[in-house]
Scaffold this motif. Structure first.
Motif, PDB file in Angstrom:
ATOM      1  N   PRO A 125       0.819  -1.230   0.000  1.00  0.00           N
ATOM      2  CA  PRO A 125       0.000   0.000   0.000  1.00  0.00           C
ATOM      3  C   PRO A 125       0.847   1.272   0.000  1.00  0.00           C
ATOM      4  CG  PRO A 125      -0.865  -1.589   1.575  1.00  0.00           C
ATOM      5  CD  PRO A 125       0.466  -2.113   1.131  1.00  0.00           C
ATOM      6  N   LYS A 126       1.966   1.246   0.721  1.00  0.00           N
ATOM      7  CA  LYS A 126       2.855   2.404   0.725  1.00  0.00           C
ATOM      8  C   LYS A 126       3.436   2.630  -0.668  1.00  0.00           C
ATOM      9  CE  LYS A 126       5.807   2.995   4.082  1.00  0.00           C
ATOM     10  NZ  LYS A 126       6.990   2.828   4.974  1.00  0.00           N
ATOM     11  N   LEU A 127       3.859   1.537  -1.315  1.00  0.00           N
ATOM     12  CA  LEU A 127       4.440   1.661  -2.650  1.00  0.00           C
ATOM     13  C   LEU A 127       3.406   2.167  -3.649  1.00  0.00           C
ATOM     14  CD1 LEU A 127       6.900   1.273  -4.457  1.00  0.00           C
ATOM     15  CD2 LEU A 127       6.214  -1.116  -4.785  1.00  0.00           C
ATOM     16  N   ILE A 128       2.171   1.721  -3.521  1.00  0.00           N
ATOM     17  CA  ILE A 128       1.106   2.205  -4.411  1.00  0.00           C
ATOM     18  C   ILE A 128       0.943   3.716  -4.268  1.00  0.00           C
ATOM     19  CG2 ILE A 128      -1.390   2.169  -4.817  1.00  0.00           C
ATOM     20  CD1 ILE A 128      -1.314  -0.830  -4.102  1.00  0.00           C
ATOM     21  N   SER A 129       0.927   4.193  -3.030  1.00  0.00           N
ATOM     22  CA  SER A 129       0.788   5.628  -2.785  1.00  0.00           C
ATOM     23  C   SER A 129       1.964   6.401  -3.378  1.00  0.00           C
ATOM     24  CB  SER A 129       0.690   5.885  -1.280  1.00  0.00           C
ATOM     25  OG  SER A 129       0.698   7.265  -0.997  1.00  0.00           O
ATOM     26  N   ILE A 130       3.179   5.904  -3.153  1.00  0.00           N
ATOM     27  CA  ILE A 130       4.376   6.575  -3.676  1.00  0.00           C
ATOM     28  C   ILE A 130       4.376   6.554  -5.199  1.00  0.00           C
ATOM     29  CG2 ILE A 130       6.897   6.489  -3.769  1.00  0.00           C
ATOM     30  CD1 ILE A 130       5.675   7.400  -1.068  1.00  0.00           C
ATOM     31  N   TYR A 131       3.970   5.436  -5.776  1.00  0.00           N
ATOM     32  CA  TYR A 131       3.897   5.296  -7.240  1.00  0.00           C
ATOM     33  C   TYR A 131       3.005   6.387  -7.839  1.00  0.00           C
ATOM     34  CZ  TYR A 131       2.287   3.126 -11.663  1.00  0.00           C
ATOM     35  OH  TYR A 131       1.934   2.872 -12.970  1.00  0.00           O
ATOM     36  N   ARG A 136       2.195  11.499 -10.718  1.00  0.00           N
ATOM     37  CA  ARG A 136       1.578  12.829 -10.787  1.00  0.00           C
ATOM     38  C   ARG A 136       2.636  13.917 -10.899  1.00  0.00           C
ATOM     39  NH1 ARG A 136      -2.135  10.667  -6.919  1.00  0.00           N
ATOM     40  NH2 ARG A 136      -0.928  11.596  -5.207  1.00  0.00           N
ATOM     41  N   SER A 137       3.712  13.762 -10.158  1.00  0.00           N
ATOM     42  CA  SER A 137       4.785  14.754 -10.201  1.00  0.00           C
ATOM     43  C   SER A 137       5.401  14.834 -11.594  1.00  0.00           C
ATOM     44  CB  SER A 137       5.862  14.394  -9.172  1.00  0.00           C
ATOM     45  OG  SER A 137       6.977  15.242  -9.282  1.00  0.00           O
ATOM     46  N   LEU A 138       5.625  13.686 -12.220  1.00  0.00           N
ATOM     47  CA  LEU A 138       6.229  13.669 -13.553  1.00  0.00           C
ATOM     48  C   LEU A 138       5.271  14.227 -14.599  1.00  0.00           C
ATOM     49  CD1 LEU A 138       8.035  10.203 -13.458  1.00  0.00           C
ATOM     50  CD2 LEU A 138       9.059  12.469 -13.239  1.00  0.00           C
ATOM     51  N   GLY A 142       5.970  17.530 -17.193  1.00  0.00           N
ATOM     52  CA  GLY A 142       6.047  17.373 -18.639  1.00  0.00           C
ATOM     53  C   GLY A 142       7.422  16.848 -19.030  1.00  0.00           C
ATOM     54  N   GLY A 143       7.728  16.878 -20.296  1.00  0.00           N
ATOM     55  CA  GLY A 143       9.056  16.477 -20.746  1.00  0.00           C
ATOM     56  C   GLY A 143       9.188  15.016 -21.111  1.00  0.00           C
ATOM     57  N   GLY A 144       8.141  14.237 -20.914  1.00  0.00           N
ATOM     58  CA  GLY A 144       8.168  12.849 -21.356  1.00  0.00           C
ATOM     59  C   GLY A 144       8.798  11.864 -20.393  1.00  0.00           C
ATOM     60  N   GLU A 145       9.332  12.341 -19.269  1.00  0.00           N
ATOM     61  CA  GLU A 145       9.921  11.424 -18.295  1.00  0.00           C
ATOM     62  C   GLU A 145       8.819  10.591 -17.652  1.00  0.00           C
ATOM     63  OE1 GLU A 145      12.875  11.645 -14.368  1.00  0.00           O
ATOM     64  OE2 GLU A 145      12.239  13.468 -15.402  1.00  0.00           O
ATOM     65  N   ASP A 146       9.101   9.297 -17.398  1.00  0.00           N
ATOM     66  CA  ASP A 146       8.046   8.450 -16.853  1.00  0.00           C
ATOM     67  C   ASP A 146       8.636   7.381 -15.938  1.00  0.00           C
ATOM     68  OD1 ASP A 146       5.524   7.548 -16.343  1.00  0.00           O
ATOM     69  OD2 ASP A 146       5.104   6.813 -18.360  1.00  0.00           O
ATOM     70  N   PHE A 147       7.768   6.856 -15.080  1.00  0.00           N
ATOM     71  CA  PHE A 147       8.134   5.830 -14.109  1.00  0.00           C
ATOM     72  C   PHE A 147       7.103   4.718 -14.171  1.00  0.00           C
ATOM     73  CE2 PHE A 147       7.752   4.392  -9.529  1.00  0.00           C
ATOM     74  CZ  PHE A 147       8.926   3.653  -9.515  1.00  0.00           C
ATOM     75  N   ILE A 213      12.561   3.962  -0.629  1.00  0.00           N
ATOM     76  CA  ILE A 213      11.167   4.412  -0.497  1.00  0.00           C
ATOM     77  C   ILE A 213      10.837   4.666   0.968  1.00  0.00           C
ATOM     78  CG2 ILE A 213       8.766   3.638  -0.655  1.00  0.00           C
ATOM     79  CD1 ILE A 213       9.760   4.507  -3.339  1.00  0.00           C
ATOM     80  N   ASN A 214      11.276   3.757   1.838  1.00  0.00           N
ATOM     81  CA  ASN A 214      11.009   3.928   3.268  1.00  0.00           C
ATOM     82  C   ASN A 214      11.689   5.170   3.826  1.00  0.00           C
ATOM     83  OD1 ASN A 214       9.350   1.681   3.698  1.00  0.00           O
ATOM     84  ND2 ASN A 214      11.098   0.312   3.904  1.00  0.00           N
ATOM     85  N   LEU A 215      12.900   5.440   3.350  1.00  0.00           N
ATOM     86  CA  LEU A 215      13.657   6.577   3.864  1.00  0.00           C
ATOM     87  C   LEU A 215      13.169   7.911   3.315  1.00  0.00           C
ATOM     88  CD1 LEU A 215      17.373   5.335   3.839  1.00  0.00           C
ATOM     89  CD2 LEU A 215      16.082   6.119   5.825  1.00  0.00           C
ATOM     90  N   TYR A 216      12.938   7.941   2.001  1.00  0.00           N
ATOM     91  CA  TYR A 216      12.729   9.229   1.343  1.00  0.00           C
ATOM     92  C   TYR A 216      11.371   9.377   0.664  1.00  0.00           C
ATOM     93  CZ  TYR A 216      17.813   9.282   1.932  1.00  0.00           C
ATOM     94  OH  TYR A 216      19.085   9.231   2.452  1.00  0.00           O
ATOM     95  N   GLN A 217      10.529   8.347   0.733  1.00  0.00           N
ATOM     96  CA  GLN A 217       9.217   8.405   0.094  1.00  0.00           C
ATOM     97  C   GLN A 217       9.374   8.691  -1.407  1.00  0.00           C
ATOM     98  OE1 GLN A 217       6.534   7.811   2.487  1.00  0.00           O
ATOM     99  NE2 GLN A 217       8.348   7.398   3.697  1.00  0.00           N
ATOM    100  N   GLU A 218       8.478   9.501  -1.961  1.00  0.00           N
ATOM    101  CA  GLU A 218       8.534   9.790  -3.397  1.00  0.00           C
ATOM    102  C   GLU A 218       9.756  10.622  -3.788  1.00  0.00           C
ATOM    103  OE1 GLU A 218       5.866  12.973  -1.546  1.00  0.00           O
ATOM    104  OE2 GLU A 218       6.251  10.824  -1.309  1.00  0.00           O
ATOM    105  N   ASN A 219      10.380  11.248  -2.796  1.00  0.00           N
ATOM    106  CA  ASN A 219      11.559  12.063  -3.093  1.00  0.00           C
ATOM    107  C   ASN A 219      12.749  11.218  -3.542  1.00  0.00           C
ATOM    108  OD1 ASN A 219      10.288  14.514  -2.340  1.00  0.00           O
ATOM    109  ND2 ASN A 219      10.650  14.037  -0.190  1.00  0.00           N
TER     110      ASN A 219
END
Length: 309
Positions: A125-131, A136-138, A142-147, A213-219
């Motif tokens: 669930p944490k990974l889903i939220s971060i994903y 959304r941030s990307l 813009g610019g075409g970058e993706d995850f 992910i645990n340390l820095y979240q989406e950052n």
């Protein structure tokens, strides 16, 4: 078993061998070479190389390591995730086949996980939220970058796979695909959940995606060394503003802020049960540790009423 055995009743010999080879856990495989030398990592060698590891000589192992390095240097998403009979991944509906080639140029996480795994149930669930936050941030930049993330299932049957994958918003390898075991060996996955990060060029960035992910979240995105160095510096600056000690709602003793340089180190947070490193609040008396972000400060009297943990 098709091999020889020390008699079950011969406890003295078994104890002597345990002492001689300093066996601290099982399974443990000692390789006795014809020249009298020994190898203590037989289990890992069999796991990683199978029959190819024989005769376990240094020359043979160096040859295998060299082949492994060449594979990693020539690694691409296509040769990682496809096989002669499949060049696609499943989407969330499991009805649409997504070409693996469509991921080229994206940062990709390979998520080794399973429904039966309790730590996975907490981390997913944490990974889903971060994903979603990263996506959304990307999109906003813009610019075409993706995850993207690809689920690599360790589930035992199709029903478990279907149920678990049904909760996820990303792509997946088909359940039971033979490449799943190949990937686990290739990346030396020792336990789950495990998140391997692949860069847009198809090369491995880190095997520590879960920890990051645990340390820095989406950052943590895009998980590169340069980004992590920046985050570590920011964490150092933030730590300067944190209280040197405090009481936590989940523990009765005072906790002290520590880092790897003054008594800290890698740990499992006693509040969220996830891994951590760097800064932590630690009970110097009993070793209780929490992430700074998990710290819920209370007054000493309230902490004293907490059942001892």
């Amino acid at each position: 078993m098709p091999w020889l055995s020390i008699p079950f009743s011969d406890l003295e010999t078994k104890k002597a061998l345990n002492r001689k080879f300093e066996v601290e856990g099982i399974p443990y495989l000692i390789i006795l070479q014809p020249d009298g030398s020994t190898l203590h990592d037989g289990v890992e060698l069999i796991y990683r190389y199978g029959i190819e590891a024989f005769p376990f000589t240094e020359e043979k192992l160096e040859e295998l390591r060299r082949e492994e390095r060449i594979k990693h240097e020539s690694q691409t998403l296509t040769n990682l995730l496809t096989n002669p009979g499949r060049d696609y991944l499943l989407d969330q509906t499991m009805a649409r086949k997504v070409p693996v080639d469509s991921l080229i140029g994206k940062t990709v996480g390979l998520y080794f996980s399973a429904q039966w795994c309790f730590p996975c149930a907490k981390f997913t669930p944490k990974l889903i939220s971060i994903y979603h936050k990263i996506k959304r941030s990307l999109e906003g930049k813009g610019g075409g970058e993706d995850f993207e993330i690809v689920f690599v299932s360790n589930d035992c049957d199709q029903s478990s796979f279907d149920s678990y994958y049904g909760t996820m918003p990303w792509l997946a390898l088909p359940s039971g695909d033979p490449i799943i075991r190949t990937l686990a060996k290739y990346f030396d996955v020792q336990g789950i959940p495990c998140l391997i990060i692949i860069d847009p060029d198809g090369k491995t960035v880190t095997k520590q995606g879960r920890n990051l992910i645990n340390l820095y979240q989406e950052n943590a995105y895009p998980f590169t060394c340069a980004k992590l160095e920046l985050l570590e510096k920011e964490m150092e600056e933030e730590a300067k503003r944190l209280p040197r000690s405090n009481y936590h709602a989940g523990h009765r003793h005072e906790l002290t802020l520590v880092s790897e340089g003054n008594g800290g180190g890698p740990f499992i947070c006693c509040d969220c049960d996830e891994q951590g490193s760097g800064w932590a609040y630690q009970c110097l008396g009993c070793g209780y540790e929490v992430h700074p972000r998990c710290m819920r400060a209370v007054d000493p009297a309230t902490a004293a009423s907490v059942q001892h943990t």
